[in-house]
Design a protein around this motif. Structure first.
Motif, PDB file in Angstrom:
ATOM      1  N   LYS B  65      31.337  14.656  42.407  1.00  0.00           N
ATOM      2  CA  LYS B  65      31.059  13.232  42.612  1.00  0.00           C
ATOM      3  C   LYS B  65      29.581  12.923  42.344  1.00  0.00           C
ATOM      4  CE  LYS B  65      32.362  13.331  46.954  1.00  0.00           C
ATOM      5  NZ  LYS B  65      32.670  14.761  47.118  1.00  0.00           N
ATOM      6  N   SER B  66      28.712  13.720  42.968  1.00  0.00           N
ATOM      7  CA  SER B  66      27.280  13.470  42.774  1.00  0.00           C
ATOM      8  C   SER B  66      26.909  13.672  41.314  1.00  0.00           C
ATOM      9  CB  SER B  66      26.450  14.422  43.627  1.00  0.00           C
ATOM     10  OG  SER B  66      26.751  14.255  44.983  1.00  0.00           O
ATOM     11  N   THR B  67      27.405  14.752  40.742  1.00  0.00           N
ATOM     12  CA  THR B  67      27.098  15.041  39.350  1.00  0.00           C
ATOM     13  C   THR B  67      27.520  13.875  38.462  1.00  0.00           C
ATOM     14  OG1 THR B  67      27.479  17.365  39.823  1.00  0.00           O
ATOM     15  CG2 THR B  67      27.410  16.723  37.504  1.00  0.00           C
ATOM     16  N   PHE B 113      19.877   7.739  47.540  1.00  0.00           N
ATOM     17  CA  PHE B 113      20.268   9.143  47.687  1.00  0.00           C
ATOM     18  C   PHE B 113      20.929   9.417  49.035  1.00  0.00           C
ATOM     19  CE2 PHE B 113      17.121   8.818  44.462  1.00  0.00           C
ATOM     20  CZ  PHE B 113      17.400   9.813  43.544  1.00  0.00           C
ATOM     21  N   GLN B 114      21.454  10.636  49.137  1.00  0.00           N
ATOM     22  CA  GLN B 114      22.224  11.016  50.315  1.00  0.00           C
ATOM     23  C   GLN B 114      21.370  11.014  51.584  1.00  0.00           C
ATOM     24  OE1 GLN B 114      24.526  14.435  49.476  1.00  0.00           O
ATOM     25  NE2 GLN B 114      25.524  14.488  51.465  1.00  0.00           N
ATOM     26  N   ARG B 115      20.191  11.641  51.466  1.00  0.00           N
ATOM     27  CA  ARG B 115      19.264  11.600  52.596  1.00  0.00           C
ATOM     28  C   ARG B 115      18.207  10.552  52.291  1.00  0.00           C
ATOM     29  NH1 ARG B 115      17.409  15.451  55.648  1.00  0.00           N
ATOM     30  NH2 ARG B 115      18.808  17.067  56.402  1.00  0.00           N
ATOM     31  N   MET B 194      25.023   4.776  44.701  1.00  0.00           N
ATOM     32  CA  MET B 194      24.718   5.273  46.038  1.00  0.00           C
ATOM     33  C   MET B 194      25.491   6.570  46.270  1.00  0.00           C
ATOM     34  SD  MET B 194      24.864   1.853  48.336  1.00  0.00           S
ATOM     35  CE  MET B 194      23.726   0.503  48.073  1.00  0.00           C
ATOM     36  N   ASP B 195      24.753   7.634  46.582  1.00  0.00           N
ATOM     37  CA  ASP B 195      25.389   8.939  46.776  1.00  0.00           C
ATOM     38  C   ASP B 195      25.508   9.236  48.271  1.00  0.00           C
ATOM     39  OD1 ASP B 195      26.416  11.432  46.617  1.00  0.00           O
ATOM     40  OD2 ASP B 195      24.787  12.290  45.417  1.00  0.00           O
ATOM     41  N   GLU B 196      26.674   8.994  48.840  1.00  0.00           N
ATOM     42  CA  GLU B 196      26.886   9.192  50.279  1.00  0.00           C
ATOM     43  C   GLU B 196      25.720   8.648  51.097  1.00  0.00           C
ATOM     44  OE1 GLU B 196      28.537  12.854  51.531  1.00  0.00           O
ATOM     45  OE2 GLU B 196      29.307  13.393  49.561  1.00  0.00           O
ATOM     46  N   PRO B 197      25.430   7.355  50.967  1.00  0.00           N
ATOM     47  CA  PRO B 197      24.205   6.814  51.581  1.00  0.00           C
ATOM     48  C   PRO B 197      24.245   6.821  53.102  1.00  0.00           C
ATOM     49  CG  PRO B 197      25.574   5.031  50.765  1.00  0.00           C
ATOM     50  CD  PRO B 197      26.208   6.302  50.290  1.00  0.00           C
TER      51      PRO B 197
END
Ligand SMILES: Nc1ncnc2c1ncn2[C@@H]1O[C@H](COP(=O)(O)OP(=O)(O)O)[C@@H](O)[C@H]1O
Ligand SMILES: [Mg+2]
Lengths: 328, 280
Positions: B65-67, B113-115, B194-197
């Motif tokens: 997913k992120s990729t 990003f995620q974090r 948005m990657d798992e925000p």
């Protein structure tokens, strides 16, 4: 053997978990390590300082504070003041850093951020090899190559271009503050490159990517995200370089001209604390002379210790800051 | 509000001599594949992402997913030895055209990003202004307006308006993430990825960000990766389900459609298994 160790440590771990605090073997072990490690070092340092203070007590008694602010260094008249040496040490060290810092940071940035990995690694290896050159060889190179070049080419050019500037006042001796500063720059570049490289590598990828995602080029992500994030660690690298420059003896002694004088011109010969000790220790024929030299050593020791402690503090605080951010 | 926006747009046009107001755009992905060295992480994705909609990407961890979303703003290629095959169109622009500058792509497709990753040495204000300054905006008044507008849209203004000069790290995790959203929308992207925000945030912060997403889609196209099925169901209009190939491991797009359809009536049994929590 291989399996015994993890089993033992697992048991120790269980014991700690059970009793909450450290158990007896643990306390004994820690005490021993502490005694042999930290304490030995402290005692060693204390012994050195104590014996230096004792050796220099005569000079401290005779000259008092004036030792720090007089420029006379005359063994024949038994007059000793350390200001010229402090001046030489500080000016050459700062000059060395002024030259070394931009070069080192440039090399580190190139190696970490811009170059492909194979090139970055080779550059780091070459720069670290520089640190392996014996200081006396570097001094010889300084005498035979760098000093004549400064004397014939560089210094005359500056003197001609800036005839009124005291900083570049002639005549061109070759040896002097500039030569000392250049040699020091060469010697501290490996230190600054190595540490700033390590600091920059620890900057989280997320910081670079945050900048890139806003539309930064590689170069912009380095200058806008990586360098600010790493700034106190980079400062630490520079201060460690300063620590090294302050104490450096051999190569500087060979190119600085060894004249105890204070001059605004970078082209004039000077003297450093480390150099005067190395040069005159064997000639110190009476007690006060020897005592004065030891006091110079004590001063040098004090300055270097303070600088190193500052550097460690800075590097430590960056490491802690990046831990708080959680890395990633 | 509307008036501010219009004047702002007018100034922006003057300042940068190009129309970079927020224009939502769609993405068309064709035969997209992403490699890390020789490892194929995402294979053969075809997908049309619609403008002004929220598209959720769901799937088990490690399925790419992120990729995948990092291919959409050409951030994948900054990873060493990583490369992309296939095609991504932003409206009529081919993002992987050899003449296309990846920096320009990232200016129009923002990323959260995620974090939370605010810039720790900058103040709250400077974090939001950083993208504008980076893109050459010098007009202080314009920057100030834009910072306020972005912080308002990120539902953070009221909490930070009295401490704009404080370091960004003084904020809580949820606030930091909204700050990162403000920073992203301040440069007027047409798409925000948005990657798992919310994965590092508490439930209340998560809800705030979900509300925010619903607001933002008026102006933007949003692609959001989430491992939280309820979240996907709550915020998205379309949902794409990714799954790693059992043999080669490469992530594949299994099913894509309106969120309601995917969650109530999935066509593929693997989607159904995943949604009902039977694996992954
Ligand atoms: N930097 C990397 N280098 C090599 N492999 C990677 C890298 N990042 C991710 N991968 C691999 O690519 C696959 C997809 O990862 P990712 O896109 O992070 O999955 P997801 O976001 O769905 O959890 C995983 O198998 C992962 O191990
Ligand atoms: Mg992921």
């Amino acid at each position: 053997m291989a399996s015994a160790a993890p089993a033992a440590s697992k048991r120790a771990f269980q014991a700690r978990a059970l009793f909450g605090a450290a158990n007896l073997p643990d306390i004994i072990f820690r005490t021993i390590v502490f005694l042999f490690g930290a304490l030995t070092l402290l005692v060693l340092i204390a012994i050195i300082v104590a014996s230096m203070v004792k050796e220099s007590s005569q000079s401290i008694g005779v000259f008092g504070l004036s030792f720090l602010h007089t420029t006379v260094w005359d063994p024949v008249k038994e007059q000793f003041g350390a200001l010229t040496f402090m001046y030489g040490t500080i000016v050459t060290s700062i000059l060395g850093l002024l030259i070394a810092t931009p070069i080192s940071l440039g090399v580190a940035i190139f190696a970490v951020e811009l170059a492909p990995p194979w090139l970055g690694n080779s550059i780091s290896i070459v720069v670290e090899l520089l640190a392996a050159i014996p200081s006396v060889l570097l001094g010889l190179w300084g005498i035979f190559v760098m000093v004549p070049f400064l004397q014939r080419v560089v210094e005359p050019a500056f003197i001609e271009r800036f005839p009124d500037l005291p900083l570049f006042e002639g005549p061109p001796y070759g040896v002097g503050l500039l030569a000392g500063g250049l040699i020091l720059a060469i010697m501290v570049i490996p230190t600054i490159v190595a540490i700033s490289r390590d600091v920059m590598v620890t900057v989280p990828v997320a910081q670079r990517e945050a900048m890139l995602a806003l539309g930064a080029t590689n170069w912009e992500s380095t200058t806008w995200a990586v360098l600010p994030y790493a700034r106190s660690g980079l400062l630490g690298a520079i201060v460690l370089g300063l620590g090294r420059a302050l104490g450096e003896t051999m190569a500087v002694t060979m190119v600085i001209g060894n004249q105890p004088q204070i001059s605004a011109s970078l082209f004039h010969p000077a003297y450093t604390m480390a150099s005067v000790i190395a040069n005159e220790f064997t000639e110190a024929t009476f007690d006060l002379y020897l005592s004065a030299l030891t006091e110079v050593g004590l001063l040098l020791f004090g300055v270097t210790i303070i600088m190193n402690m500052l550097a460690r503090l800075l590097v430590w605080s960056t490491a802690r800051a990046s831990q708080q951010l959680g890395g990633a | 509000m509307d008036i501010t926006l219009t004047t702002l747009q007018a100034v922006a046009v003057e300042e940068r001599e190009e129309t970079v107001t927020r224009v939502s755009k769609g993405l068309v992905v064709e035969k997209l594949g992403a490699y890390y060295g020789n490892f194929l992480a995402v294979a053969d994705v075809d997908m049309t992402i619609r403008p002004n909609k929220v598209t959720a990407i769901i799937g088990p961890s490690g399925c790419g997913k992120s990729t995948f979303i990092r291919c959409l703003n050409r951030l994948h290629e900054v990873v060493r030895d990583a490369r992309v095959v296939g095609k991504v169109m932003l409206d009529d622009e081919d993002l992987y055209d050899p003449r296309m500058d990846p920096v320009a792509v990232r200016r129009s497709i923002g990323m959260v990003f995620q974090r939370p990753n605010p810039f720790p040495t900058m103040s709250i204000y400077d974090n939001v202004a950083s993208g504008l300054r980076l893109n050459g905006v010098r007009n202080r008044g314009l920057i100030a307006e834009k910072v306020e507008l972005s912080l308002r849209q990120a539902a953070l203004w009221d909490e930070v308006k009295d401490k704009l000069k404080k370091p960004a790290l003084a904020l809580s995790g949820g606030q930091q993430q909204r700050l990162c959203i403000a920073r992203t929308i301040a440069v007027d992207p047409s798409v925000v990825l948005m990657d798992e925000p919310c994965s590092a945030l508490d439930p209340i912060s998560t809800l705030k960000i979900e509300d925010l997403i619903a607001e933002l889609k008026q102006e933007l196209t949003i692609v959001i990766v989430t491992h939280n099925m309820q979240q996907a169901a709550r915020v998205s209009d379309y949902t794409a389900f990714f799954l790693g190939n059992e043999k080669v491991g490469a992530g594949e797009l299994i099913e894509y459609g309106p969120t309601r359809a995917i969650f109530t009536n999935p066509a593929d049994p693997r989607t159904e298994n995943y949604i009902t929590g039977r694996f992954g």
